[in-house]
Design a protein around this motif. Sequence first.
Motif, mmCIF file in Angstrom:
data_model
loop_
_atom_site.group_PDB
_atom_site.id
_atom_site.type_symbol
_atom_site.label_atom_id
_atom_site.label_comp_id
_atom_site.label_asym_id
_atom_site.label_seq_id
_atom_site.Cartn_x
_atom_site.Cartn_y
_atom_site.Cartn_z
ATOM 1 N N THR A 70 28.901 49.382 58.102
ATOM 2 C CA THR A 70 29.910 48.422 58.548
ATOM 3 C C THR A 70 29.335 47.023 58.791
ATOM 4 O O THR A 70 30.025 46.147 59.288
ATOM 5 N N ALA A 71 28.065 46.809 58.474
ATOM 6 C CA ALA A 71 27.441 45.500 58.732
ATOM 7 C C ALA A 71 28.172 44.389 57.979
ATOM 8 O O ALA A 71 28.548 44.561 56.823
ATOM 9 N N VAL A 72 28.388 43.275 58.678
ATOM 10 C CA VAL A 72 29.024 42.116 58.045
ATOM 11 C C VAL A 72 28.044 40.955 58.070
ATOM 12 O O VAL A 72 27.533 40.574 59.115
ATOM 13 N N ARG A 73 27.746 40.416 56.899
ATOM 14 C CA ARG A 73 26.888 39.241 56.812
ATOM 15 C C ARG A 73 27.766 38.009 57.011
ATOM 16 O O ARG A 73 28.280 37.446 56.050
ATOM 17 N N ALA A 74 27.930 37.583 58.268
ATOM 18 C CA ALA A 74 28.821 36.456 58.548
ATOM 19 C C ALA A 74 28.234 35.151 58.028
ATOM 20 O O ALA A 74 28.958 34.262 57.585
ATOM 21 N N LEU A 75 26.917 35.030 58.091
ATOM 22 C CA LEU A 75 26.224 33.878 57.512
ATOM 23 C C LEU A 75 25.032 34.406 56.739
ATOM 24 O O LEU A 75 24.350 35.328 57.183
ATOM 25 N N ASP A 76 24.768 33.770 55.597
ATOM 26 C CA ASP A 76 23.746 34.313 54.718
ATOM 27 C C ASP A 76 22.842 33.196 54.186
ATOM 28 O O ASP A 76 23.148 32.556 53.197
ATOM 29 N N GLY A 77 21.767 32.924 54.928
ATOM 30 C CA GLY A 77 20.785 31.938 54.454
ATOM 31 C C GLY A 77 21.298 30.516 54.429
ATOM 32 O O GLY A 77 21.119 29.797 53.452
ATOM 33 N N VAL A 78 21.909 30.087 55.531
ATOM 34 C CA VAL A 78 22.474 28.730 55.586
ATOM 35 C C VAL A 78 21.462 27.739 56.150
ATOM 36 O O VAL A 78 20.837 27.996 57.175
ATOM 37 N N SER A 79 21.285 26.639 55.468
ATOM 38 C CA SER A 79 20.445 25.550 55.972
ATOM 39 C C SER A 79 21.308 24.297 56.090
ATOM 40 O O SER A 79 22.135 24.029 55.227
ATOM 41 N N LEU A 80 21.067 23.559 57.167
ATOM 42 C CA LEU A 80 21.930 22.405 57.444
ATOM 43 C C LEU A 80 21.224 21.479 58.416
ATOM 44 O O LEU A 80 20.496 21.934 59.302
ATOM 45 N N GLU A 81 21.440 20.174 58.246
ATOM 46 C CA GLU A 81 20.794 19.210 59.117
ATOM 47 C C GLU A 81 21.837 18.194 59.544
ATOM 48 O O GLU A 81 22.594 17.703 58.714
ATOM 49 N N VAL A 82 21.907 17.889 60.835
ATOM 50 C CA VAL A 82 22.803 16.836 61.303
ATOM 51 C C VAL A 82 21.980 15.816 62.069
ATOM 52 O O VAL A 82 21.328 16.144 63.053
ATOM 53 N N MET A 83 21.987 14.582 61.599
ATOM 54 C CA MET A 83 21.193 13.523 62.213
ATOM 55 C C MET A 83 21.997 12.835 63.321
ATOM 56 O O MET A 83 23.224 12.879 63.314
ATOM 57 N N PRO A 84 21.306 12.169 64.264
ATOM 58 C CA PRO A 84 22.034 11.402 65.270
ATOM 59 C C PRO A 84 22.959 10.398 64.573
ATOM 60 O O PRO A 84 22.560 9.778 63.589
ATOM 61 N N GLY A 85 24.162 10.251 65.065
ATOM 62 C CA GLY A 85 25.103 9.302 64.481
ATOM 63 C C GLY A 85 25.882 9.863 63.312
ATOM 64 O O GLY A 85 26.730 9.193 62.745
ATOM 65 N N GLU A 86 25.584 11.098 62.958
ATOM 66 C CA GLU A 86 26.238 11.681 61.793
ATOM 67 C C GLU A 86 27.319 12.670 62.220
ATOM 68 O O GLU A 86 27.132 13.435 63.165
ATOM 69 N N LEU A 87 28.435 12.638 61.526
ATOM 70 C CA LEU A 87 29.490 13.628 61.752
ATOM 71 C C LEU A 87 29.630 14.449 60.473
ATOM 72 O O LEU A 87 29.864 13.897 59.402
ATOM 73 N N VAL A 88 29.427 15.749 60.603
ATOM 74 C CA VAL A 88 29.498 16.633 59.437
ATOM 75 C C VAL A 88 30.668 17.596 59.621
ATOM 76 O O VAL A 88 30.835 18.174 60.699
ATOM 77 N N ALA A 89 31.480 17.743 58.606
ATOM 78 C CA ALA A 89 32.604 18.672 58.680
ATOM 79 C C ALA A 89 32.271 19.954 57.935
ATOM 80 O O ALA A 89 31.567 19.924 56.932
ATOM 81 N N VAL A 90 32.760 21.078 58.455
ATOM 82 C CA VAL A 90 32.586 22.370 57.792
ATOM 83 C C VAL A 90 33.965 22.878 57.406
ATOM 84 O O VAL A 90 34.856 22.980 58.247
#
Lengths: 223, 242
Positions: free
Chosen positions: B20-40
Amino acid sequence: MSVKQGLMALLADGPMYGAQLRAEFEDRTGGTWPLNVGQVYTTLARLERDGLVEPTGEADGEGRISYRLTQAGTEEVGTWWTTPVDRDSTPRDELTIKLALAVTVPGVDVQAVAQTQRTATLKHLHDLTRLKQQVMRKQREAEGAPSGPADAAKHDEGNHDLAWLLVLENLIFTAEAEVRWLDHVETRLHRESLRPFRRSGAHTTALPDDAGDHAGTRTEARR
Amino acid sequence: MTAPSLLLEDVTRVHGTGETAVRALDGVSLEVMPGELVAVMGPSGSGKSTLLNLAGGLDLATSGRVVIEGEDLSTLGAKGIAQLRRRRVGFVFQDYNLIPSLTAAENVGLPLELDGVRASQARRQARQTLDLMGLRDLSDRFPDQMSGGQQQRVAIARALVGSRRLVLADEPTGALDSHTGEDVLRVLRERCDEGVAGLLVTHEARHAAWADRVVFLRDGVVVDSTGRASSPEDLLATGSSR
Ligand SMILES: Nc1ncnc2c1ncn2[C@@H]1O[C@H](COP(=O)(O)OP(=O)(O)O)[C@@H](O)[C@H]1O
Ligand SMILES: [Mg+2]
């Protein structure tokens, strides 16, 4: 829409000559649909022939003739405001046609087509939003500024900003609708791909390698 | 070189085990710098909330690293993470999470008070932030005396109050009408323009468009992402002569 209706609506605001009409039209719509002066003059000539506008007098020192609405013209403008825009005829849309063809022509990676477009449309949406932010900031600054004489001009400018804002927001909602539709297309394709009697080949990649200059747009294998 | 406010490195989150294992996230890389707004963005179930919960230290990664302003969350321990969340990270939950027995101003001032700010001072800052969200007159109301949209804005004020440097928001405009939703985005955008880093989950492209870039998730994987923001010159070329 014909240029005719736009020019007549502007003339309801007071007499103007050709170059003025063009400038006003573009100012109020943020230059989204540029007019050329030639177009304005041919339209005015046709309107005059049809008795909807008339010159206010002789040409001025620079050879410019101002026009105003006739009674018939004023009535026609009134009719325009109160009649809905015709939505029955469907303008040709390249993206819709592209996707419709993509699912029927073998060897096209439809998912990639949809995704590439979505990225591009989102960038466009982002740029429109930045422009909108600028207009809104300008409006807020104007609100904060103390009012004095010479406010008629300011008032006009404020109204023109509002007009431009409405146009921008229309472009924003249209782009958003496109993104939503593309999301829907992706999900639809995904579902169809799970159904038994799918036509083969619909998911093989056969796009040119330079599918747009948006880095990272193309996905790696979608399993 | 500035350090990212938020860094996710090859993050995987598996719920459950075995069949029943669920891989909700799989190898995600992400960077948010100061002053930056990132939408998902991404379909429901694609892992957006999981991503945000991991970024805010509400959940721990199965593998990979989550780093906030240089600090690896896995090395901080529960206490360290709690302190980080009080001082540096503002979180807006999908379902507001306001405390029913506290007024709007008390809810918003709570993180400050918990962090040792005097009550009167906390209340004053809370009112200022509520004012920004257009809620000045509702400061003394309790959550059940407010509409869903108003509660949502209180929750956002609570995430923005004080000097938070990373704001994480999960569908913060869900319950809001088009204009109020936009006001919220404008405030968030302004905060980011002042140097705050923001990560925003939304399913509305119109709202994602306020961000500097958009990341798409599908089945726990980043499938697509828009590039960096356009330069001002590009902007001026967009459908406008102004
Ligand atoms: N606590 C949990 N236990 C088991 N599965 C979970 C849990 N939380 C989330 N999931 C599963 O992980 C996937 C991603 O969920 P979530 O991050 O909430 O997606 P989103 O916010 O994009 O809708 C879904 O399949 C969901 O059912
Ligand atoms: Mg969610």
